[in-house]
Design an enzyme around this catalytic site. Structure first.
Site, PDB file in Angstrom:
ATOM      1  N   SER A   1      32.714   5.786  33.723  1.00 18.27           N
ATOM      2  CA  SER A   1      33.466   6.418  32.637  1.00 18.27           C
ATOM      3  C   SER A   1      33.363   7.941  32.646  1.00 18.27           C
ATOM      4  CB  SER A   1      32.970   5.860  31.302  1.00 18.27           C
ATOM      5  OG  SER A   1      31.566   6.045  31.160  1.00 18.27           O
TER       6      SER A   1
ATOM      7  N   GLU B   1      16.667  -1.860  46.384  1.00 19.23           N
ATOM      8  CA  GLU B   1      17.320  -2.738  45.398  1.00 19.23           C
ATOM      9  C   GLU B   1      18.471  -3.514  46.043  1.00 19.23           C
ATOM     10  OE1 GLU B   1      16.759  -3.628  42.369  1.00 19.23           O
ATOM     11  OE2 GLU B   1      15.536  -2.126  41.349  1.00 19.23           O
TER      12      GLU B   1
ATOM     13  N   LYS C   1      21.904   0.631  40.541  1.00 18.74           N
ATOM     14  CA  LYS C   1      22.518   1.170  39.328  1.00 18.74           C
ATOM     15  C   LYS C   1      21.560   2.172  38.705  1.00 18.74           C
ATOM     16  CE  LYS C   1      24.407  -0.057  34.834  1.00 18.74           C
ATOM     17  NZ  LYS C   1      24.822  -1.131  33.934  1.00 18.74           N
TER      18      LYS C   1
ATOM     19  N   ARG D   1      17.984   3.725  29.094  1.00 16.57           N
ATOM     20  CA  ARG D   1      17.763   2.539  29.922  1.00 16.57           C
ATOM     21  C   ARG D   1      16.861   2.839  31.122  1.00 16.57           C
ATOM     22  NH1 ARG D   1      21.552  -0.315  27.396  1.00 16.57           N
ATOM     23  NH2 ARG D   1      23.754   0.262  27.370  1.00 16.57           N
TER      24      ARG D   1
ATOM     25  N   TYR E   1      38.632   3.404  36.648  1.00 13.87           N
ATOM     26  CA  TYR E   1      39.590   3.403  35.547  1.00 13.87           C
ATOM     27  C   TYR E   1      40.931   3.995  35.987  1.00 13.87           C
ATOM     28  CZ  TYR E   1      35.327   2.358  33.055  1.00 13.87           C
ATOM     29  OH  TYR E   1      34.153   1.762  32.652  1.00 13.87           O
TER      30      TYR E   1
ATOM     31  N   LYS F   1      26.235   2.482  41.782  1.00  8.94           N
ATOM     32  CA  LYS F   1      26.832   2.981  40.545  1.00  8.94           C
ATOM     33  C   LYS F   1      25.957   4.042  39.918  1.00  8.94           C
ATOM     34  CE  LYS F   1      27.927   1.283  35.970  1.00  8.94           C
ATOM     35  NZ  LYS F   1      27.830   0.182  35.064  1.00  8.94           N
TER      36      LYS F   1
HETATM   37  C1  PBG Z   1      26.359  -2.605  31.297  1.00 10.94           C
HETATM   38  C2  PBG Z   1      27.307  -1.641  31.904  1.00 10.94           C
HETATM   39  C3  PBG Z   1      27.407  -0.278  31.657  1.00 10.94           C
HETATM   40  C4  PBG Z   1      28.454   0.187  32.439  1.00 10.94           C
HETATM   41  C5  PBG Z   1      28.975  -0.901  33.113  1.00 10.94           C
HETATM   42  N1  PBG Z   1      28.236  -2.018  32.793  1.00 10.94           N
HETATM   43  C6  PBG Z   1      26.674   0.556  30.691  1.00 10.94           C
HETATM   44  C7  PBG Z   1      25.299   1.005  30.974  1.00 10.94           C
HETATM   45  O1  PBG Z   1      24.651   0.588  31.929  1.00 10.94           O
HETATM   46  O2  PBG Z   1      24.809   1.806  30.173  1.00 10.94           O
HETATM   47  C8  PBG Z   1      28.921   1.620  32.497  1.00 10.94           C
HETATM   48  C9  PBG Z   1      30.270   1.789  33.094  1.00 10.94           C
HETATM   49  C10 PBG Z   1      30.871   3.115  32.884  1.00 10.94           C
HETATM   50  O3  PBG Z   1      30.219   4.091  32.441  1.00 10.94           O
HETATM   51  O4  PBG Z   1      32.061   3.229  33.168  1.00 10.94           O
HETATM   52  N2  PBG Z   1      27.051  -3.588  30.549  1.00 10.94           N
END
Ligand code: PBG
Length: 328
Positions: free
Chosen positions: A275, A234, A197, A218, A314, A249
């Site tokens: 997203s 990972e 991620k 983050r 989505y 991701k």
């Molecule tokens: C953490 C989480 C995130 C997303 C999914 N799980 C946010 C992040 O890591 O900042 C992002 C998913 C997306 O952007 O559609 N709870």
């Protein structure tokens, strides 16, 4: 010069040929729909940066899940949007917290037809917006966060979650949660590890979707977008720790990492079309700059072609419903 005798175009000359020669066709069962559920909401609330996506109320969640089951998609991933947030993310482990309540409702409604999955991370529940708890210096404390993840895993398992989506990117999170579940006799609950991620700009609209209170970023726990080898590392660590499924991701900007993972992983590899990927395609389509349906199909196909066994998107429900009316 004679005309070429090798002519790949021979297999592209008609719709029937193109259909027969196609190497990758995404099936609705390979799609997982992420859904947001807001505490105390009576009506679904639109998310401006994700046109067509809403924060659900419990009632509108149930209706959406019934639609999803009828469309034959593979599952749903639930995210909770609590009213109250605090430093340790108490709402995440409260049996009456919104995510656990929504999970119970979802499992009761469609638990036989869809794999009901839950985001296991603290960021929606913490007032500082981080995926873990903080130490006295304000840094994300890895091992203290694992203690909270263990508690959250039990709460989600109790609520009936059928797949725990560990998205916090703490070291050792898969081993810790597996250990906690097994100690509680919950050998039946599988773990989806968000293994590779990345610290991505494409999570932008998600922050609006969950009303994130995050200041800063983050980057001390999510991967640097420049790193390919580390993504594979990972994945390997999470497999060793007992992940049942691993995830890459975002999806489209990390297809190389996805292909590496698909090559090396003994367990299913999924990808999350996040997203910002949704927002880009939707915004361009709304402006008439691209053909939205074709762009959605091409993007999902590219993710599966690169090696994803399933895709969180989505677009999952709209695409599955549209495909039902198409010859494909
Ligand atoms: C953490 C989480 C995130 C997303 C999914 N799980 C946010 C992040 O890591 O900042 C992002 C998913 C997306 O952007 O559609 N709870």
């Amino acid at each position: 010069m004679s005309a070429p005798h090798i002519r790949p175009r021979r297999l592209r000359q008609s719709p029937a040929w193109r259909r027969l020669a196609r190497e990758t066709l995404v099936h609705p069962a390979q799609l997982v729909l992420p859904v947001f559920v807001a505490e105390g909401g009576d009506e679904p609330r639109p998310i401006a940066s994700m046109p067509g996506v809403v924060q659900h109320s419990l009632d509108s969640l149930r209706a959406e899940l019934v639609r999803a089951a009828e469309a034959g998609i593979g599952g749903v991933m639930l995210f909770g949007v609590p009213v109250e947030k605090d430093a340790r993310g108490s709402g995440a482990t409260d049996p009456d917290g919104i995510l656990n309540v929504a999970t119970r409702a979802a499992v009761a409604e469609v638990g036989d037809a869809l794999v009901v999955q839950t985001d296991l991370c603290l960021d929606e529940f913490t007032d500082h917006g981080h995926c873990g708890v903080l130490d006295s210096e304000g840094r994300v404390d890895n091992d203290a966060s694992l203690v909270r993840y263990r508690e959250m895993a039990l709460a989600q398992a109790d609520a009936g979650s059928q797949l725990l989506g560990l998205s916090g990117m703490m070291d050792g999170q898969v081993a810790a949660v597996r250990d906690e579940l097994d100690a509680a006799g919950r050998h039946d609950v599988p773990i989806l590890a968000y293994a590779a991620k990345y610290a991505s700009a494409f999570y932008g609209p998600f922050r609006e979707a969950v009303q994130s209170s995050l200041q800063g970023d983050r980057r001390s726990y999510q991967l640097d977008p420049g790193n390919r080898r580390e993504g594979l590392r990972e994945v390997q660590l999470d497999v060793e720790e007992g992940a049942d499924v691993v995830m890459v991701k975002p999806a489209m900007s990390f297809l190389d990492v996805l292909a590496d993972a698909a090559d090396a992983s003994p367990v299913p590899v999924w990808a999350y079309q996040v997203s910002g990927e949704y927002a880009m395609i939707t915004a361009a389509a709304q402006n008439g700059w691209i053909d939205g349906d074709r762009a959605v199909d091409e993007s999902l196909q590219s993710i599966v072609r690169a090696g994803a066994d399933a895709v969180l998107s989505y677009f999952a429900l709209d695409a599955a419903e549209r495909w039902a009316g198409e010859r494909r």
